[in-house]
Design an enzyme around this catalytic site. Structure first.
Site, short mmCIF file in Angstrom:
data_model
loop_
_atom_site.label_atom_id
_atom_site.label_comp_id
_atom_site.label_asym_id
_atom_site.label_seq_id
_atom_site.Cartn_x
_atom_site.Cartn_y
_atom_site.Cartn_z
N GLY A 159 10.99 17.80 -27.65
CA GLY A 159 10.09 18.87 -28.04
C GLY A 159 9.60 19.69 -26.87
O GLY A 159 8.96 19.16 -25.96
N MET A 204 22.28 19.30 -33.50
CA MET A 204 21.83 20.56 -34.10
C MET A 204 22.92 21.06 -35.04
O MET A 204 24.07 21.21 -34.62
CB MET A 204 21.51 21.60 -33.03
CG MET A 204 20.28 21.29 -32.20
SD MET A 204 19.95 22.53 -30.92
CE MET A 204 21.14 22.04 -29.68
N ALA A 205 22.54 21.29 -36.29
CA ALA A 205 23.49 21.72 -37.31
C ALA A 205 24.15 23.03 -36.91
O ALA A 205 23.47 23.99 -36.53
CB ALA A 205 22.80 21.88 -38.66
N ARG A 223 16.86 22.97 -28.61
CA ARG A 223 16.92 24.42 -28.52
C ARG A 223 16.93 24.95 -27.08
O ARG A 223 17.40 26.05 -26.83
CB ARG A 223 15.75 25.03 -29.30
CG ARG A 223 15.83 24.81 -30.81
CD ARG A 223 14.57 25.32 -31.51
NE ARG A 223 13.38 24.61 -31.07
CZ ARG A 223 12.15 25.12 -31.11
NH1 ARG A 223 11.95 26.35 -31.54
NH2 ARG A 223 11.12 24.39 -30.72
N CYS A 253 14.82 15.43 -39.64
CA CYS A 253 15.12 16.75 -40.19
C CYS A 253 13.98 17.24 -41.09
O CYS A 253 13.58 16.53 -42.02
CB CYS A 253 16.42 16.72 -40.99
SG CYS A 253 16.90 18.33 -41.65
N GLN A 265 25.71 11.22 -35.19
CA GLN A 265 24.45 11.07 -35.92
C GLN A 265 24.71 11.04 -37.42
O GLN A 265 25.40 11.91 -37.95
CB GLN A 265 23.46 12.18 -35.62
CG GLN A 265 22.10 11.87 -36.25
CD GLN A 265 21.07 12.97 -36.12
OE1 GLN A 265 21.24 14.04 -36.69
NE2 GLN A 265 19.99 12.71 -35.39
#
Length: 407
Positions: A237, A36-37, A261, A132, A101
């Site tokens: 997900g 995650m950025a 998340r 992405c 990654q």
């Protein structure tokens, strides 16, 4: 962290899944931290690993607790050794496997970046980003738009696998269902990746058009598992809890789960996951005081990562709402924490929280992070006219490596 207010863990019949094997690496708990950025830097990975270790102690798993992947790193920036890309590929001395990654739209640049990681012994595992959905990425044909061009996808995957094989560094692929419901790519891409020699494939059960909205389609994960049979298939997900992860495995037959998340402001989810997959009912239910302590530890790790207290405090601000979700902390303290600029200020503010406030249960569960809404995917002109790469699109992607920031 204590497991406040819960009964002693009850053992069940045993491990839910066997250890996850990624090339030569044995991952005791079949869980992957999704890149995650701005999130999965060395500091956050350290925090997650500590909780994974607690889960391993509860469940008795062996090997690495989970696989903790770096932020997405642009291959061009890595080849050029930009300072930020070099920072992003740093690992703690005890971090194993060292997982990175890569993002690329160009086979030659992807190969050069992989060669650098392999020849300089900077990684033990390479993941390739084809998931992405960000417009600045898909507009150039990258991320979740790229598998539409079958020859380009195959060339990038094959180049990186070939470089990794020189030192037995496994390569995996993370992708989405496709661009939208009319342009699905996941089954073709999964078979191509398998044929090119990747060690595993991970599928986020959403299209690029969905971004993070709606509900993840777990039936697509099951379809991929039924199609790609010689390597592990991982599901991603809507895994917000250990129970969600167990349900995903039951419904899809996947070999492990990828968590993004769901662990925002909740790194102890890795304790829950390791325990759940080992077959126990142990779950972490921290008090507000314990959460505040973890928030402070996270900030201290960011200080070590950046070497700057002020930058670390700016970084932790985005995590505040996630850590405090559901707890009785008023808007004044939340707003003040979102402006914190020093460890001293952070300590002062955290001291005003009620340390004995119990885990709020359902109010702290469920979705974390922004879901957004579905949209039309930004793509290069005439991208969807053919599954093969045209000369015009070759020129487009040649520019993309220079314009997409990843380090």
């Amino acid at each position: 962290m204590t497991q406040a207010g819960e009964a002693a863990p009850a053992a069940t019949e045993g491990a839910v899944l066997p250890p996850l094997r990624i090339g030569g690496h044995v991952i005791g708990s079949p869980v992957v931290l999704a890149p995650m950025a701005g999130i999965t830097n060395r500091a956050f990975r350290r925090l997650c690993r500590e909780y994974g270790n607690e889960g391993r102690a509860i469940g008795g798993a062996s090997g690495a607790t989970s696989l903790y992947v770096s932020e997405m790193i642009t291959s061009r920036a890595l080849v050029e050794r930009t300072p930020e890309s070099m920072r992003l590929i740093e690992h703690d001395p005890d971090e194993n496997p060292r997982s990175i990654q890569l993002y690329s739209v160009d086979p030659a640049t992807a190969r050069a970046a992989a060669r650098m990681l392999v020849s300089e012994d900077r990684a033990d595992h390479i993941d390739l980003n084809f998931g992405c959905p960000v417009p600045k990425v898909t507009r150039k044909g990258g991320g979740s738009a790229l598998p539409w061009k079958k020859d380009l996808f195959k060339a990038i995957v094959g180049a990186v696998v070939e470089e990794g094989a020189k030192r037995d560094i496994p390569v995996t692929v993370k992708m989405r269902k496709g661009i939208d419901d009319d342009h699905l790519t996941f089954l073709d891409a999964g078979l191509t990746a398998e044929a090119e020699g990747v060690a595993a494939v991970a599928l986020h059960g959403r299209t690029a058009a969905q971004a993070y909205s709606g509900t993840a389609d777990w039936t697509a994960i099951r379809m991929l598992k039924e199609t790609v049979t010689s390597i592990p298939v991982l599901g991603n997900g809507d895994v917000w809890s250990a129970e969600d992860a167990l349900r995903m495995v039951r419904e899809t037959g996947c070999d492990g789960v990828v968590v993004g998340r769901g662990c925002l402001g909740r790194p102890w989810l890795f304790t829950d996951l390791a325990a759940a997959f080992a077959g126990t009912s142990a779950r972490v239910t921290p008090t507000l005081g314990e959460v505040a302590d973890r928030l402070r530890t996270h900030t201290a790790y960011l200080c070590d990562f950046y070497g700057e207290e002020e930058r670390a405090c700016r970084d932790i601000r985005k995590h505040i709402a996630w850590y405090l979700k559901g707890f009785p902390a008023g808007s004044t303290i939340r707003n003040s924490l979102a402006l914190v600029d020093s460890m001293a200020a952070l300590d002062t503010l955290l001291a005003t929280l009620d340390p004995d406030a119990p885990w709020p249960g359902e109010a702290a569960e469920g979705q974390r992070g922004r879901a957004g809404s579905s949209r039309t995917v930004a793509l290069p002109d005439r991208w969807l006219e053919s599954r093969e790469l045209s000369e015009e699109h070759r020129r487009t992607i040649a520019e993309a490596e220079l314009s997409v920031s990843g380090g």
